[in-house]
Design an enzyme around this catalytic site. Structure first.
Site, mmCIF file in Angstrom:
data_model
loop_
_atom_site.group_PDB
_atom_site.id
_atom_site.type_symbol
_atom_site.label_atom_id
_atom_site.label_comp_id
_atom_site.label_asym_id
_atom_site.label_seq_id
_atom_site.Cartn_x
_atom_site.Cartn_y
_atom_site.Cartn_z
ATOM 1 N N GLY A 10 0.812 -1.213 0.000
ATOM 2 C CA GLY A 10 0.000 0.000 0.000
ATOM 3 C C GLY A 10 0.850 1.269 0.000
ATOM 4 N N PHE A 80 0.203 -2.277 8.767
ATOM 5 C CA PHE A 80 -0.496 -1.243 7.999
ATOM 6 C C PHE A 80 -1.842 -1.726 7.459
ATOM 7 C CE2 PHE A 80 4.034 -0.227 7.183
ATOM 8 C CZ PHE A 80 4.056 1.123 7.497
ATOM 9 N N SER A 124 -4.335 6.835 13.580
ATOM 10 C CA SER A 124 -4.624 8.044 12.805
ATOM 11 C C SER A 124 -5.000 9.195 13.724
ATOM 12 C CB SER A 124 -5.802 7.740 11.876
ATOM 13 O OG SER A 124 -6.338 8.913 11.340
ATOM 14 N N THR A 126 -7.381 10.839 13.334
ATOM 15 C CA THR A 126 -8.842 10.815 13.405
ATOM 16 C C THR A 126 -9.328 10.433 14.812
ATOM 17 O OG1 THR A 126 -10.791 10.123 12.150
ATOM 18 C CG2 THR A 126 -9.210 8.401 12.639
ATOM 19 N N TYR A 148 -14.671 3.893 10.306
ATOM 20 C CA TYR A 148 -13.225 3.809 10.096
ATOM 21 C C TYR A 148 -12.483 4.318 11.336
ATOM 22 C CZ TYR A 148 -8.549 5.317 8.804
ATOM 23 O OH TYR A 148 -7.199 5.527 8.810
ATOM 24 N N LYS A 152 -9.910 2.456 14.539
ATOM 25 C CA LYS A 152 -8.601 2.875 15.079
ATOM 26 C C LYS A 152 -8.677 3.025 16.600
ATOM 27 C CE LYS A 152 -6.495 3.027 11.116
ATOM 28 N NZ LYS A 152 -5.653 1.895 10.747
ATOM 29 N N PHE A 177 -0.779 12.043 10.851
ATOM 30 C CA PHE A 177 -1.597 13.183 10.455
ATOM 31 C C PHE A 177 -1.907 13.033 8.955
ATOM 32 C CE2 PHE A 177 -2.618 15.605 14.191
ATOM 33 C CZ PHE A 177 -2.054 14.740 15.117
ATOM 34 N N ASN A 197 -10.907 11.083 -2.658
ATOM 35 C CA ASN A 197 -11.593 11.791 -1.575
ATOM 36 C C ASN A 197 -10.671 12.806 -0.924
ATOM 37 O OD1 ASN A 197 -13.980 10.139 -1.596
ATOM 38 N ND2 ASN A 197 -12.688 8.502 -0.774
ATOM 39 N N GLY A 293 -18.584 16.221 8.748
ATOM 40 C CA GLY A 293 -17.558 15.524 9.535
ATOM 41 C C GLY A 293 -16.224 16.235 9.564
ATOM 42 N N ASP A 294 -16.056 17.301 8.756
ATOM 43 C CA ASP A 294 -14.772 18.022 8.747
ATOM 44 C C ASP A 294 -14.674 18.988 9.928
ATOM 45 O OD1 ASP A 294 -13.675 16.847 6.569
ATOM 46 O OD2 ASP A 294 -13.821 18.583 5.236
HETATM 47 P P1 NAD Z 1 -3.412 1.584 1.568
HETATM 48 O O1 NAD Z 1 -4.832 1.182 1.302
HETATM 49 O O2 NAD Z 1 -2.628 2.160 0.454
HETATM 50 O O3 NAD Z 1 -2.597 0.334 2.161
HETATM 51 C C1 NAD Z 1 -3.195 -0.673 2.929
HETATM 52 C C2 NAD Z 1 -2.774 -2.013 2.345
HETATM 53 O O4 NAD Z 1 -3.349 -3.057 3.137
HETATM 54 C C3 NAD Z 1 -3.257 -2.232 0.916
HETATM 55 O O5 NAD Z 1 -2.165 -2.631 0.109
HETATM 56 C C4 NAD Z 1 -4.304 -3.327 1.034
HETATM 57 O O6 NAD Z 1 -4.340 -4.137 -0.129
HETATM 58 C C5 NAD Z 1 -3.857 -4.069 2.282
HETATM 59 N N1 NAD Z 1 -4.925 -4.765 3.016
HETATM 60 C C6 NAD Z 1 -6.088 -4.246 3.459
HETATM 61 N N2 NAD Z 1 -6.780 -5.185 4.128
HETATM 62 C C7 NAD Z 1 -6.029 -6.306 4.125
HETATM 63 C C8 NAD Z 1 -6.205 -7.614 4.656
HETATM 64 N N3 NAD Z 1 -7.314 -7.975 5.314
HETATM 65 N N4 NAD Z 1 -5.223 -8.525 4.459
HETATM 66 C C9 NAD Z 1 -4.077 -8.203 3.781
HETATM 67 N N5 NAD Z 1 -3.870 -6.980 3.250
HETATM 68 C C10 NAD Z 1 -4.838 -6.042 3.426
HETATM 69 O O7 NAD Z 1 -3.450 2.578 2.813
HETATM 70 P P2 NAD Z 1 -2.295 3.497 3.407
HETATM 71 O O8 NAD Z 1 -2.642 4.894 3.105
HETATM 72 O O9 NAD Z 1 -0.982 2.978 3.054
HETATM 73 O O10 NAD Z 1 -2.578 3.276 4.961
HETATM 74 C C11 NAD Z 1 -1.888 2.300 5.723
HETATM 75 C C12 NAD Z 1 -2.442 2.300 7.138
HETATM 76 O O11 NAD Z 1 -2.307 3.608 7.685
HETATM 77 C C13 NAD Z 1 -3.926 1.953 7.223
HETATM 78 O O12 NAD Z 1 -4.142 1.187 8.391
HETATM 79 C C14 NAD Z 1 -4.585 3.309 7.354
HETATM 80 O O13 NAD Z 1 -5.828 3.245 8.023
HETATM 81 C C15 NAD Z 1 -3.563 4.071 8.167
HETATM 82 N N6 NAD Z 1 -3.645 5.530 7.989
HETATM 83 C C16 NAD Z 1 -3.601 6.056 6.728
HETATM 84 C C17 NAD Z 1 -3.714 7.433 6.566
HETATM 85 C C18 NAD Z 1 -3.679 8.052 5.189
HETATM 86 O O14 NAD Z 1 -4.070 9.197 5.054
HETATM 87 N N7 NAD Z 1 -3.205 7.373 4.158
HETATM 88 C C19 NAD Z 1 -3.862 8.271 7.676
HETATM 89 C C20 NAD Z 1 -3.894 7.700 8.944
HETATM 90 C C21 NAD Z 1 -3.779 6.312 9.088
HETATM 91 C C1 UD1 Z 2 -9.663 12.599 5.896
HETATM 92 C C2 UD1 Z 2 -10.613 11.800 6.751
HETATM 93 C C3 UD1 Z 2 -9.850 11.265 7.956
HETATM 94 C C4 UD1 Z 2 -8.694 10.393 7.497
HETATM 95 C C5 UD1 Z 2 -7.799 11.200 6.563
HETATM 96 C C6 UD1 Z 2 -6.781 10.245 6.004
HETATM 97 C C7 UD1 Z 2 -12.863 12.725 6.403
HETATM 98 C C8 UD1 Z 2 -13.966 13.515 7.021
HETATM 99 N N1 UD1 Z 2 -11.729 12.637 7.154
HETATM 100 O O1 UD1 Z 2 -9.092 13.633 6.690
HETATM 101 O O2 UD1 Z 2 -10.693 10.481 8.770
HETATM 102 O O3 UD1 Z 2 -7.911 9.950 8.607
HETATM 103 O O4 UD1 Z 2 -8.580 11.759 5.486
HETATM 104 O O5 UD1 Z 2 -6.153 10.719 4.908
HETATM 105 O O6 UD1 Z 2 -13.002 12.170 5.332
HETATM 106 N N2 UD1 Z 2 -10.689 19.212 0.948
HETATM 107 C C9 UD1 Z 2 -11.258 20.048 0.006
HETATM 108 N N3 UD1 Z 2 -11.624 19.521 -1.202
HETATM 109 C C10 UD1 Z 2 -11.445 18.200 -1.516
HETATM 110 C C11 UD1 Z 2 -10.848 17.346 -0.545
HETATM 111 C C12 UD1 Z 2 -10.489 17.893 0.680
HETATM 112 O O7 UD1 Z 2 -11.432 21.245 0.255
HETATM 113 O O8 UD1 Z 2 -11.813 17.770 -2.618
HETATM 114 C C13 UD1 Z 2 -10.246 19.791 2.243
HETATM 115 C C14 UD1 Z 2 -10.927 19.176 3.462
HETATM 116 O O9 UD1 Z 2 -12.113 19.855 3.775
HETATM 117 C C15 UD1 Z 2 -9.819 19.356 4.522
HETATM 118 C C16 UD1 Z 2 -8.511 19.245 3.736
HETATM 119 O O10 UD1 Z 2 -8.867 19.513 2.376
HETATM 120 O O11 UD1 Z 2 -9.882 20.644 5.082
HETATM 121 C C17 UD1 Z 2 -7.881 17.866 3.812
HETATM 122 O O12 UD1 Z 2 -8.837 16.881 3.444
HETATM 123 P P1 UD1 Z 2 -8.476 15.324 3.329
HETATM 124 O O13 UD1 Z 2 -7.277 15.166 2.474
HETATM 125 O O14 UD1 Z 2 -9.723 14.606 2.926
HETATM 126 O O15 UD1 Z 2 -8.041 14.908 4.796
HETATM 127 P P2 UD1 Z 2 -8.824 15.082 6.193
HETATM 128 O O16 UD1 Z 2 -10.112 15.755 6.022
HETATM 129 O O17 UD1 Z 2 -7.881 15.683 7.158
#
Ligand code: NAD
Ligand code: UD1
Length: 331
Positions: A10, A80, A124, A126, A148, A152, A177, A197, A293-294
């Site tokens: 991932g 992860f 996270s 979150t 979600y 966590k 973050f 998103n 939710g923001d």
């Molecule tokens: P990602 O979706 O790119 O990576 C997650 C990986 O886990 C994927 O490759 C997916 O195929 C694998 N996976 C999911 N469920 C599985 C299962 N049951 N068995 C085996 N593999 C599985 O996501 P990411 O952005 O790399 O995030 C990694 C971790 O960090 C996640 O737990 C996510 O919730 C957490 N996290 C991410 C963010 C973010 O913004 N990206 C922020 C805070 C926390």
């Molecule tokens: C979102 C998730 C959060 C998650 C995080 C992981 C929601 C409500 N929250 O957080 O739970 O842990 O992603 O990556 O989904 N924005 C725009 N236009 C867009 C997209 C985003 O204005 O098209 C703004 C948002 O309002 C925010 C900022 O950009 O102020 C960042 O947004 P985003 O990247 O989605 O992250 P979070 O909202 O922090």
């Protein structure tokens, strides 16, 4: 002895695997590719010039996970693997609870069975919910606003209870973050399916001309320019935070929680401007309504990680946008 990385194909996992291999760690990756592609594994090999073991397996498949521990000398686990789309978790809550929580329970049970007691877990920001004042500190109360986020909060509790029952565990809970950017090679990065998103993947598609404009979700927040403020962190900085956490795990037992953020917030409009500068492309936008939710502002107090992990974010917002753009251009 090897480090087992779940979800290593991932976004954050792949960058962390690169840093682990560069440090000379032996690596085993397990992923079911539910949100990633097998090609990522080749890219990790290309970037590092190093090899690792890979198992295509689901954490929900207990036999497959047991086999990995039986066949290898695993020393620690970086966990992860999980589903992470907030909106999807609202429509498919049972699937999110099952995948994220049952998957973690099976992993922990099989770790315990194999005598593997070190884990780094992806939590996270979150978990700080809607009501804490910024900057967020690790000792603030946790809550969530969607399934979600609850996975966590719940997994953090499960890991604390596990340590209470078995104090030979050493667990590091990392609260990320907003991870953005990509590896400087442009070979790995964030590549969500469909319409993104999150802010920077969306902006990247606008800069590339694949989407016509960004909708800014609200400009009437109590922030300097009225748009939402977040703590963006370069994914390579974040990856290095895992190495620091792992190093510490190897010297002690316990459960520790760390914010991995820069401590600095940027508004949506500041990110748009930085991306335009880094890419040399325009990012047209319109102001839309707030997204449910923001919150107005979310940023870390990063002092605990600085003090105890000797880690802090190094890269700037410009670096994040430049590396995201390099990856986007190559796709
Ligand atoms: P990602 O979706 O790119 O990576 C997650 C990986 O886990 C994927 O490759 C997916 O195929 C694998 N996976 C999911 N469920 C599985 C299962 N049951 N068995 C085996 N593999 C599985 O996501 P990411 O952005 O790399 O995030 C990694 C971790 O960090 C996640 O737990 C996510 O919730 C957490 N996290 C991410 C963010 C973010 O913004 N990206 C922020 C805070 C926390
Ligand atoms: C979102 C998730 C959060 C998650 C995080 C992981 C929601 C409500 N929250 O957080 O739970 O842990 O992603 O990556 O989904 N924005 C725009 N236009 C867009 C997209 C985003 O204005 O098209 C703004 C948002 O309002 C925010 C900022 O950009 O102020 C960042 O947004 P985003 O990247 O989605 O992250 P979070 O909202 O922090």
């Amino acid at each position: 002895m090897a480090v087992l990385v779940t979800g290593g194909a991932g976004y954050i996992g792949s960058h962390t695997c690169v840093e682990l291999l560069n440090e000379g760690e032996q690596l085993i990756i397990v992923d079911n590719f539910s949100n990633s592609k097998p090609e990522v594994l080749d890219q990790i090999r290309t970037i590092t010039g190093k090899d690792f073991l890979f198992y295509k397996a689901d954490l929900l498949d207990r036999e497959a996970i047991r086999k990995i521990f039986a066949e290898n000398a695993v020393e620690s686990v970086i966990h992860f693997a999980g589903l992470k789309a907030v909106g999807e978790s609202v429509s498919l809550p049972l699937w999110y609870y099952h995948n994220n929580i049952t998957g973690t329970l099976i992993l922990c049970e099989e770790m315990q069975r194999a005598g593997v007691k070190r884990m780094v877990f992806s939590s996270s920001a979150t978990v700080y919910g809607m009501n804490n004042p910024v900057p967020y500190r690790e000792d603030m109360p946790t809550s969530a606003t969607n399934p979600y986020g609850w996975t966590k909060v719940m997994i953090e509790q499960i890991l604390k209870d596990l340590y209470t029952a078995d104090p030979s565990f050493s667990i590091s809970i990392l609260r990320y973050f907003n991870p953005v950017g990509a590896h400087e090679s442009g070979l790995i990065g964030e590549d969500p399916n469909g319409i993104p998103n999150n802010l920077t993947p969306y902006i990247a598609k606008v800069a590339k001309g694949e989407l016509s404009k960004l909708t800014v979700y609200g400009d009437d927040y109590d922030t300097e320019d009225g748009t939402g403020v977040r703590d963006y962190i370069h994914v390579v900085d974040l990856a290095q935070g895992h190495l620091s956490a792992l190093k510490k795990l190897r010297t002690e037992t316990g459960v520790s929680i760390y914010n991995l953020g820069s401590g600095k917030g940027y508004s949506v409009l500041e990110v748009v401007k930085a991306y335009e500068e880094a890419s040399g492309r325009p990012v047209p936008y319109v102001i839309g309504p707030r997204r449910a939710g923001d919150i107005a502002s979310c940023y870390a107090d990063p002092e605990k990680a600085k003090r105890e992990l000797h880690w802090q974010a190094q890269k700037s917002l410009y670096d994040m946008c430049r590396d995201s753009w390099r990856f986007t251009e190559k796709k």
